[in-house]
Write a protein that holds these residues in place. Structure first.
Motif, PDB file in Angstrom:
ATOM      1  N   LYS A  25       0.950  -1.101  -0.074  1.00 19.41           N
ATOM      2  CA  LYS A  25      -0.116   0.035  -0.063  1.00 19.41           C
ATOM      3  C   LYS A  25       0.768   1.496  -0.040  1.00 19.41           C
ATOM      4  CE  LYS A  25      -3.248  -1.369   3.247  1.00 19.41           C
ATOM      5  NZ  LYS A  25      -4.006  -1.054   4.332  1.00 19.41           N
ATOM      6  N   GLY A  26       2.066   1.152   0.337  1.00 18.23           N
ATOM      7  CA  GLY A  26       3.098   2.248   0.474  1.00 18.23           C
ATOM      8  C   GLY A  26       2.913   3.083   1.546  1.00 18.23           C
ATOM      9  N   ASN A  27       2.464   2.421   2.675  1.00 16.99           N
ATOM     10  CA  ASN A  27       2.489   3.274   4.122  1.00 16.99           C
ATOM     11  C   ASN A  27       3.710   3.520   4.502  1.00 16.99           C
ATOM     12  OD1 ASN A  27      -0.155   2.995   3.910  1.00 16.99           O
ATOM     13  ND2 ASN A  27      -0.464   1.564   5.853  1.00 16.99           N
ATOM     14  N   LEU A  28       4.260   4.783   5.412  1.00 15.05           N
ATOM     15  CA  LEU A  28       5.380   5.067   5.820  1.00 15.05           C
ATOM     16  C   LEU A  28       5.032   4.418   7.266  1.00 15.05           C
ATOM     17  CD1 LEU A  28       6.138   8.606   4.541  1.00 15.05           C
ATOM     18  CD2 LEU A  28       7.071   6.294   3.885  1.00 15.05           C
ATOM     19  N   ILE A  29       4.176   4.572   7.930  1.00 14.44           N
ATOM     20  CA  ILE A  29       4.232   4.348   9.249  1.00 14.44           C
ATOM     21  C   ILE A  29       3.100   2.926   9.614  1.00 14.44           C
ATOM     22  CG2 ILE A  29       3.559   5.086  11.779  1.00 14.44           C
ATOM     23  CD1 ILE A  29       5.611   6.732  10.401  1.00 14.44           C
ATOM     24  N   PRO A  30       3.540   2.085  10.134  1.00 12.38           N
ATOM     25  CA  PRO A  30       2.954   0.646  10.028  1.00 12.38           C
ATOM     26  C   PRO A  30       1.460   0.976  11.082  1.00 12.38           C
ATOM     27  CG  PRO A  30       4.835   0.783  11.752  1.00 12.38           C
ATOM     28  CD  PRO A  30       4.987   1.992  10.714  1.00 12.38           C
ATOM     29  N   GLU A  31       0.463   0.583  10.655  1.00  9.50           N
ATOM     30  CA  GLU A  31      -0.807   0.890  11.196  1.00  9.50           C
ATOM     31  C   GLU A  31      -0.842  -0.185  12.368  1.00  9.50           C
ATOM     32  OE1 GLU A  31      -3.687  -0.084   8.082  1.00  9.50           O
ATOM     33  OE2 GLU A  31      -3.142   1.950   7.138  1.00  9.50           O
ATOM     34  N   GLU A  32      -0.477  -1.323  12.387  1.00  6.22           N
ATOM     35  CA  GLU A  32      -0.558  -2.315  13.372  1.00  6.22           C
ATOM     36  C   GLU A  32       0.712  -2.955  13.606  1.00  6.22           C
ATOM     37  OE1 GLU A  32      -3.354  -5.309  12.831  1.00  6.22           O
ATOM     38  OE2 GLU A  32      -5.034  -3.845  12.754  1.00  6.22           O
ATOM     39  N   PRO A  33       1.785  -2.090  14.374  1.00  7.20           N
ATOM     40  CA  PRO A  33       3.246  -2.717  14.257  1.00  7.20           C
ATOM     41  C   PRO A  33       3.167  -4.023  14.984  1.00  7.20           C
ATOM     42  CG  PRO A  33       2.859  -0.652  15.459  1.00  7.20           C
ATOM     43  CD  PRO A  33       1.654  -0.901  14.972  1.00  7.20           C
TER      44      PRO A  33
END
Lengths: 269, 363
Positions: free
Chosen positions: A39-47
């Motif tokens: 998805k190209g997320n920079l920050i993990p949603e659920e680390p």
């Protein structure tokens, strides 16, 4: 003045951010699952630490880490010992052809390591050192750069100190051990850190002389992960990358002060 | 106590001769100063005695035994370097004791000796400090302590006081001298400062360009310089010199001033030398009149500067003289105090010194 400082610090923070981004992003990816990465997320949603568990599970990362650590420490010790002894001879002992031999020594710095790879490989092979820590470390023990670095340092030691020790009847080795090494702590630490990092990051040579999982080092392990079927699972690869960065970061933090002093030595006096 | 004998010692680097054959015997317990301008070879000389430089030719004997090939540590000597050569990362105590293990001393004996040396030099309170935490004078003392702690009978010093300020230097001068007497050391002391040599040495050797100019007691060099080099090196201000020619009455300088030195000689041209303090204000006899070029009143003495035969001479008069530049003053020189040097600069000895003394008694 404060205006200028503000500008300088802004620039510094920006450059630091740019420099740190890849590492930060790698760390971030190592905490994501596959879908999130795509998805190209920079920050993990659920680390989650699942990738780390997977990294140790799928490849023998621990074996690779231990191998790398052993090899890097061996090379570090070997280079420091041989370079300091050679530098001591070049500075404190008079022998015929000293200048010429030193020039030859320095000339080896001009020969790229890759050019000597084939003969080195044949030597290591005939010694039966393939897939062993010796094959990975011994060819790097002699280091012209280290000898040069330490020679420059030893030359700043007043010769009278050596003469005083001669008059007192102190042996050369004791002088080397009790006087020369303690007063040269900074460049010795610099050289150690340099040796360790160079060896830790070495890729081509370990690739040549190792072909079993028992003998491989971490850099090979990472490459192996990329090219294997798990290649698509970037989270696991990055988890492994973060794991192998940690020792180098620790070393840098520990030796930072000495390293800075070493690289700027002689700049101010 | 050990004596040191140098028999025709030579040193060359390639084709360059730096020491051209030195013969001298330094007696046991003697304070011997090696003096000369920089580059004269005095340090090389000392380093050859120490064994830090090889000897090109000649024999070095320590207590009669040939020592050319002995290692520095086998020569029973200690040495103090100009820059002290202290080990910067060691405490004063470690600096002093480092190396004593080679003499087979136990840790306890080492500490005892160290404390003894430290007490002699007033370093007891500083034993735990590092050299960089000490003043110049204290570092100097540590270097001395390191030399005496070995109890070597011979001590070599290479310009040990040149890094100290004038006041401290004067103090250390007498301390080193007392130390040498107390421990009965055979001392060889290199300096470029003739005042140090004059005040400390039993005997001294003046070197120039690797050649011995004169060896003797400080006052012999001062009163009877062997050549014009010695005359101009020893003394502050140095001996006044002027080229002179023979005349009917004695010798005459190029400006016509007459001198009648008490020296019997047949040379036609010579150099005349007079110490500044031997040029006195004239009472009855006048040797010459001098037109003052400069005058310095120093409280205890007055230094007058004037030209003689185109050369600037200095005179040192005791007391304070209210003179002014341009003034003409009458000067007197005792003929016995005039030295005469031949065309090569060598001293011409009064040919019959006994006769002169006899004549004086009759007068």
């Amino acid at each position: 003045m404060t205006m200028r400082n503000a500008l300088v610090y802004t620039l510094l923070v920006l450059s630091a951010a740019v420099m740190l981004f890849p590492i930060g992003y790698a760390f971030s990816i190592s905490l994501m699952d596959g879908g999130e990465v795509l998805k190209g997320n920079l920050i993990p949603e659920e680390p989650s630490l699942a990738n780390y568990v997977a990294a140790f599970d799928r490849i023998p990362l621990l074996t690779y880490l231990v191998n790398s650590l052993v090899v890097a420490l061996l090379v570090m010790v070997g280079q420091v010992v041989l370079s300091s002894l050679a530098a001591f001879a070049f500075v404190f002992i008079d022998f015929k052809g000293k200048a010429l031999i030193f020039m030859l020594f320095l000339a080896t710095m001009m020969v790229p390591w890759e050019a000597t790879m084939v003969p080195n490989f044949l030597t290591v092979q005939s010694l039966g050192w393939l897939n062993s820590v010796w094959g990975l470390s011994v060819p790097f023990f002699a280091l012209a750069f280290g000898t040069f670095l330490l020679r420059q340092q030893f030359k700043t030691i007043p010769h009278e100190m050596y003469e005083a020790s001669q008059i007192a009847g102190i042996s050369r080795f004791r002088f080397f051990w009790n006087v020369v090494l303690p007063v040269s702590k900074t460049p010795l630490v610099t050289l150690s850190v340099y040796s360790f990092l160079t060896t830790w990051n070495m890729y081509l040579w370990p690739l040549l002389v190792t072909n079993t999982e028992q003998a491989r080092t971490v850099q090979i392990g990472i490459k192996q992960m990329q090219s294997n079927e798990i290649a698509s699972d970037w989270g696991v690869v990055m988890a492994a990358v973060v794991m192998i960065i940690i020792p180098t970061l620790l070393l840098l933090f520990a030796g930072q002060k000495q390293l800075q002093e070493g690289l700027t030595q002689g700049a101010i006096k | 106590m050990k004596s040191i004998q140098l028999q025709h010692i030579q040193k060359s680097y390639g084709d360059t001769e730096v020491i051209r054959g030195i013969d001298v015997t330094i007696e046991a317990g003697e304070f011997f100063a090696l003096v000369g301008p920089s580059g004269c070879g005095k340090s090389t000389m000392l380093r050859m005695i120490a064994g830090l430089e090889s000897i090109t030719a000649g024999t070095l004997r320590i207590d009669g035994v040939a020592a050319n090939e002995l290692k520095p540590s086998e020569r029973q000597l200690s040495m103090v370097f100009q820059n002290y050569a202290l080990y910067p990362h060691m405490s004063v105590e470690k600096n002093i004791t480092f190396g004593l293990h080679t003499k087979g001393l136990t840790k306890l004996e080492q500490r005892e000796r160290c404390h003894e040396a430290a007490e002699t030099l007033g370093l007891t309170d500083y034993l735990k400090r590092k050299p960089r935490e000490l003043s110049g004078g204290q570092r100097q003392r540590v270097a001395l302590a390191r030399a005496i702690v070995t109890e070597a009978p011979i001590c070599l010093m290479d310009e040990p006081l040149s890094n100290l300020d004038a006041k401290l230097r004067a103090k250390m001068r007498s301390e080193i001298r007392q130390l040498q007497r107390k421990l009965n050391l055979t001392m060889i002391y290199v300096t470029h400062d003739q005042v140090e040599a004059m005040t400390m040495a039993d005997r001294m050797m003046l070197l120039n360009e690797g050649e011995v100019q004169q060896i003797g007691k400080p006052l012999d060099l001062y009163n009877k310089p062997a050549n014009t080099f010695v005359a101009s090196f020893i003394g502050s201000p140095p001996m006044n010199l002027v080229p002179v020619k023979r005349s009917e009455k004695g010798f005459v300088a190029s400006d016509g001033r007459q001198f009648q030195p008490n020296v019997m000689t047949t040379v036609e041209t010579a150099t005349l030398g007079v110490r500044p303090e031997q040029i006195l204000p004239a009472n009855e006899d006048v040797t010459f009149y001098a037109e003052l070029k400069n005058i310095e009143v120093l409280g205890t003495e007055t230094i007058l500067a004037f030209d003689v035969g185109g050369v600037e001479w200095l005179a040192k008069w005791p007391g304070q003289w209210p003179l002014s530049i341009g003034e003409k003053v009458a000067c007197y020189i005792d003929p016995k105090q005039m030295s005469l040097f031949d065309a090569d600069g060598e001293r011409i000895e009064p040919r019959h010194p006994k006769l002169f003394e006899a004549l004086e008694v009759f007068q």
